[in-house]
Design an enzyme around this catalytic site. Sequence first.
Site, PDB file in Angstrom:
ATOM      1  N   PRO A   2     -35.685 -28.807 -27.309  1.00 13.50           N
ATOM      2  CA  PRO A   2     -36.040 -30.221 -27.044  1.00 13.50           C
ATOM      3  C   PRO A   2     -34.797 -31.111 -27.176  1.00 13.50           C
ATOM      4  CG  PRO A   2     -37.404 -29.265 -28.789  1.00 13.50           C
ATOM      5  CD  PRO A   2     -36.313 -28.297 -28.516  1.00 13.50           C
ATOM      6  N   GLU A   3     -34.637 -31.997 -26.214  1.00 14.71           N
ATOM      7  CA  GLU A   3     -33.524 -32.938 -26.252  1.00 14.71           C
ATOM      8  C   GLU A   3     -34.016 -34.273 -26.833  1.00 14.71           C
ATOM      9  OE1 GLU A   3     -30.296 -33.003 -24.523  1.00 14.71           O
ATOM     10  OE2 GLU A   3     -30.318 -31.088 -23.460  1.00 14.71           O
ATOM     11  N   HIS A  93     -47.519 -17.705 -34.877  1.00 14.40           N
ATOM     12  CA  HIS A  93     -46.283 -18.416 -35.231  1.00 14.40           C
ATOM     13  C   HIS A  93     -46.538 -19.821 -35.779  1.00 14.40           C
ATOM     14  CE1 HIS A  93     -44.437 -15.099 -33.190  1.00 14.40           C
ATOM     15  NE2 HIS A  93     -44.951 -15.456 -32.026  1.00 14.40           N
ATOM     16  N   ARG A 112     -39.640 -18.870 -32.489  1.00 21.23           N
ATOM     17  CA  ARG A 112     -38.300 -18.326 -32.749  1.00 21.23           C
ATOM     18  C   ARG A 112     -37.744 -18.701 -34.124  1.00 21.23           C
ATOM     19  NH1 ARG A 112     -34.459 -18.379 -27.732  1.00 21.23           N
ATOM     20  NH2 ARG A 112     -33.356 -17.065 -29.205  1.00 21.23           N
ATOM     21  N   ARG A 150      -9.880 -39.901 -29.232  1.00 15.85           N
ATOM     22  CA  ARG A 150      -9.965 -38.433 -29.138  1.00 15.85           C
ATOM     23  C   ARG A 150      -9.158 -37.890 -27.966  1.00 15.85           C
ATOM     24  NH1 ARG A 150     -13.049 -37.426 -33.742  1.00 15.85           N
ATOM     25  NH2 ARG A 150     -13.696 -39.570 -34.126  1.00 15.85           N
TER      26      ARG A 150
END
Length: 269
Positions: A2-3, A93, A112, A150
């Site tokens: 998920p973002e 799960h 997972r 950077r």
Amino acid sequence: MPELPEVETIARGVDERLRGDRIVEVWFGGHREPFKTPAARQAKGLEGRAILAVHRTGKHIVCEMDPAAQWIVHLGMTGRLLVTTPEAPVAVHTHARLTLASGRELRFVDPRRFGRLEFRDLSRSPSFSAPGADPLTVTAEEFVRLFHPRRLAIKAALLNQKLLAGVGNIYADESLFRAGIRPRRQCGRLTKAELERLRLSLIEVLEHAIELGGSSVSDYVDADGVRGFFQLEHCVYMRTGLACLDCQAPIRRIVLAGRGTHYCPRCQV
Ligand SMILES: [Zn+2]
């Protein structure tokens, strides 16, 4: 995985459903991995507390509780939060079932097991904070201060969670396309105007995804746990070789910072 927009959408969905409810009983499964705070301590901490609000910090879902505490959920790769009736079949799960005063259950399912559950008693621990700035609220000055010094490629910097919290591969590629900036450009060589264009593109692309996700919240945290999240229409991400939607040039793919990176060789300079 998920973002940020998915996490924001889920946090809003859980907030809508659970705000004001109270945890009366906790059941945790036998696998250790999901429990950043030991399961027994976490269960003891959660029982009896009221849920004041649920919000997103970085890619974490934070439940604010009373008496002052936080339950922090990271979904990892495959984690899901479900608000269900107690009769709903328990998915394989399932690692956590929180029984609520309203009679419903909040469940955490994660095949997972990269997801994490953490409990913080705020009378003893500081409240949770993400290491980087939030991409939706970062100011123009802060954005320049974070990126301008950077030397690394802008795409790699966008993925650095210590600079911005929660920007993943899809939204890095899509925001660079919208800003017209090549992913390999060095941060320090970008003008302030380009950095500002990038900041605004990032906000635009994330907010658009959240807007689309808003309508599918019920699919996300529903009684059956059916997963039905929106698909954002990508301009470059995973469109290697296809025509750019703006100029028809074929989209290119390179590997940058270990991640597949997609861009238009004509629109992005
Ligand atoms: Zn193009």
